[in-house]
Design a protein around this motif. Structure first.
Motif, mmCIF file in Angstrom:
data_model
loop_
_atom_site.group_PDB
_atom_site.id
_atom_site.type_symbol
_atom_site.label_atom_id
_atom_site.label_comp_id
_atom_site.label_asym_id
_atom_site.label_seq_id
_atom_site.Cartn_x
_atom_site.Cartn_y
_atom_site.Cartn_z
ATOM 1 N N SER A 9 1.428 29.043 -34.679
ATOM 2 C CA SER A 9 1.494 28.632 -33.284
ATOM 3 C C SER A 9 0.712 29.573 -32.374
ATOM 4 O O SER A 9 0.761 29.449 -31.158
ATOM 5 N N HIS A 10 -0.021 30.506 -32.954
ATOM 6 C CA HIS A 10 -0.879 31.401 -32.178
ATOM 7 C C HIS A 10 -2.326 30.899 -32.252
ATOM 8 O O HIS A 10 -2.750 30.348 -33.261
ATOM 9 N N TYR A 54 -2.757 22.667 -30.474
ATOM 10 C CA TYR A 54 -1.541 23.429 -30.240
ATOM 11 C C TYR A 54 -0.324 22.578 -30.596
ATOM 12 O O TYR A 54 0.592 23.037 -31.270
ATOM 13 N N ILE A 58 2.677 23.344 -33.472
ATOM 14 C CA ILE A 58 4.131 23.334 -33.276
ATOM 15 C C ILE A 58 4.769 22.324 -34.228
ATOM 16 O O ILE A 58 5.824 22.589 -34.823
ATOM 17 N N GLY A 83 11.437 31.101 -30.150
ATOM 18 C CA GLY A 83 10.039 30.938 -29.749
ATOM 19 C C GLY A 83 9.432 32.308 -29.477
ATOM 20 O O GLY A 83 10.142 33.286 -29.234
ATOM 21 N N ASP A 84 8.121 32.382 -29.513
ATOM 22 C CA ASP A 84 7.441 33.658 -29.304
ATOM 23 C C ASP A 84 7.034 33.818 -27.840
ATOM 24 O O ASP A 84 7.458 34.711 -27.153
ATOM 25 N N HIS A 85 6.196 32.944 -27.363
ATOM 26 C CA HIS A 85 5.775 32.953 -25.963
ATOM 27 C C HIS A 85 5.074 31.639 -25.689
ATOM 28 O O HIS A 85 4.685 30.928 -26.617
ATOM 29 N N GLN A 86 4.936 31.323 -24.418
ATOM 30 C CA GLN A 86 4.218 30.107 -24.045
ATOM 31 C C GLN A 86 2.723 30.318 -24.316
ATOM 32 O O GLN A 86 2.232 31.449 -24.254
ATOM 33 N N SER A 92 -0.582 24.988 -21.532
ATOM 34 C CA SER A 92 0.756 24.610 -21.077
ATOM 35 C C SER A 92 0.791 24.143 -19.631
ATOM 36 O O SER A 92 1.822 23.695 -19.168
ATOM 37 N N VAL A 100 11.235 31.286 -23.526
ATOM 38 C CA VAL A 100 11.057 30.559 -24.786
ATOM 39 C C VAL A 100 12.394 30.004 -25.246
ATOM 40 O O VAL A 100 13.444 30.587 -24.976
ATOM 41 N N HIS A 103 17.092 28.426 -30.714
ATOM 42 C CA HIS A 103 17.961 27.412 -31.317
ATOM 43 C C HIS A 103 18.790 28.050 -32.421
ATOM 44 O O HIS A 103 18.259 28.788 -33.250
#
Length: 152
Positions: A9-10, A54, A58, A83-86, A92, A100, A103
């Protein structure tokens, strides 16, 4: 306990790893060649293509988590998905914050019951009024909530 960092996701979000059978993961070197998608140079020529890639990254992370649960999940499995970061604002949009989602996924109702008072939202999309805590605050809350539980 295990920590799995799913860094797909990076940026550059392409090419993405393809899902492989868990027995084939081995030392992870399979992911050096098991990738699919256009080159970053091709994707990063268009903001819409970047956003789409992106989204796919995800989707890959979620598919990986579901696959892990289906393969290794049992009544005692507990997942804390953080989550890591937006992503950058051009992905976004400017309205995204640095918050973030977190869950907690467990089959055992006692695991969820321990955080009943936290006002977390069931499901994948947090309510707009859901609480927001710094990571150190979340860590301390988790330690307090689960230190009081008997061994499961």
């Amino acid at each position: 306990m295990a920590e799995m960092a799913l860094i797909s996701s990076h940026a550059p979000w392409t090419p993405l790893p393809r899902l492989v059978d868990w027995q084939d993961v081995g030392d992870g070197s399979i992911f050096n060649q098991a990738r699919e998608g256009d080159t970053p140079e091709a994707v990063w020529q268009s903001t819409e293509r970047i956003r789409e890639q992106y989204r796919k990254s995800i989707e890959y992370v979620l598919e990986t988590l579901v696959s892990f649960v289906k393969t290794y999940g049992d009544d005692k499995l507990v997942l804390l998905v953080v989550g890591d970061h937006q992503p950058a604002s051009f992905v976004s949009h400017d309205s995204a914050s640095h918050d973030v989602p977190v869950h907690l996924i467990a089959r055992d109702p006692e695991v969820i019951k321990a955080i009943d008072g936290w006002q977390w939202t069931p499901g994948l999309i947090p309510d707009a009024q859901a609480p927001v805590w710094r990571m150190d605050e979340l860590r301390d809350r988790l330690i307090r909530a689960y230190s009081a539980l008997p061994t499961l």
